[in-house]
Design an enzyme around this catalytic site. Structure first.
Site, PDB file in Angstrom:
ATOM      1  CD  GLU A 142      -9.074  17.084   4.932  1.00 41.48           C
ATOM      2  OE1 GLU A 142      -9.175  16.221   4.035  1.00 41.48           O
ATOM      3  OE2 GLU A 142      -9.983  17.898   5.191  1.00 41.48           O
ATOM      4  CG  ASP A 166     -11.582   7.431   0.146  1.00 42.45           C
ATOM      5  OD1 ASP A 166     -11.488   8.632  -0.127  1.00 42.45           O
ATOM      6  OD2 ASP A 166     -11.606   6.986   1.303  1.00 42.45           O
TER       7      ASP A 166
END
Length: 270
Positions: free
Chosen positions: A49, A60
């Site tokens: 990824e 995040d």
């Protein structure tokens, strides 16, 4: 059959679980990303990824936010990320690559232009954090038609109805977020993950990868016992941050993290 599906089917036939690392493209520098991808493949990963840096990565935590800042500082654009994948494909045509990021850069390029460029570069899947299934009726089929697996997130709070809707738009695998929160924010509760993944498997035949909270071989093995694959992100990105001025040391540190995870996951098949 896509590269992702092929790899996951092969692993399933071997009784093995996928090791899926996440790094932010362009961190610590765009010139180093392809080399880090090859280092991770040599360490035994199955799917990569590759994060597309974005100025407002809402899902995040601080570790990946800072990685995005470093990558953007060096001019890492979506087109540059696609160029990295093209470079990687010159010597690796087997390891699937999933682009993970946010909708804005793709919208700016245009969905069809992005999809065509991604396929040409050798991208296999796209996970767009802020693209809900309700808004993916046109996008997901268009990606899939071109051979890009649309991959979506599932959370502990995702309802059965929504799981089915997400699965209908997905191919390759679904990404189960192991806890409510941002990346790097909490310790994983394996019992809760096991129960949720088992329930997801009742609602879709797609493989389930689990991310958030996997930091070492022990947690990788624990999650691997109850899932089809483990997704490792923040601990790798933090390792990059701590070794960004010494690429040799960085590659050794990534290998030292990933090799024990690979061994731990493979031990589950014996």
């Amino acid at each position: 059959m896509s590269r992702i599906e092929g790899v996951l089917q092969t692993l399933k036939g071997q009784g093995r679980k996928a090791l899926i690392p996440f790094i932010t493209a362009g961190d610590p520098h765009p010139d180093e990303t392809v080399g880090l991808m090859h280092t991770m493949v040599d360490a035994g990963v199955d799917i990569i990824e590759l994060g597309v840096p974005f100025s407002d990565p809402m899902a995040d935590g601080p570790v990946i936010q800072l990685a995005c800042e470093r990558a953007l500082k060096h001019g890492t654009s979506l087109r540059r990320v696609l160029a990295m994948v093209s470079e990687f494909r010159k010597t690796n045509d087997a390891t699937p690559v999933v682009l993970m990021g946010y909708l804005n850069p793709i919208e700016a390029m245009g969905y069809e232009a992005f999809a065509d460029a991604a396929v040409e570069a050798g991208v296999d899947g796209v996970l767009t954090v802020d693209l809900p299934p309700e808004e993916a009726d046109d996008v997901a089929p268009m990606f899939a038609k071109r051979g890009l697996d649309p991959i979506f997130l599932l959370a502990p709070t995702t309802t059965d109805e929504r799981i089915r809707a997400i699965a209908d738009h997905s191919s390759g695998y679904v990404y189960y977020v192991s806890f409510n929160g941002v990346t790097g924010a909490a310790k994983i509760n394996v019992d809760e993950v096991a129960a949720k993944v088992a329930h997801i498997h009742e609602l879709t035949a797609l493989p389930v990868g689990v991310g958030f909270g996997i930091r070492d071989a022990e947690t990788a093995a624990a999650v691997g016992r109850v899932s089809d694959g483990v997704i490792v992100g923040s601990v790798l990105v933090d390792t990059i941050a701590r070794n960004q001025t010494d690429i040799g040391a960085l590659k050794r540190a990534l290998t030292d993290l990933l090799n024990p995870m690979r061994e731990a996951l493979d031990s589950l098949a014996s």
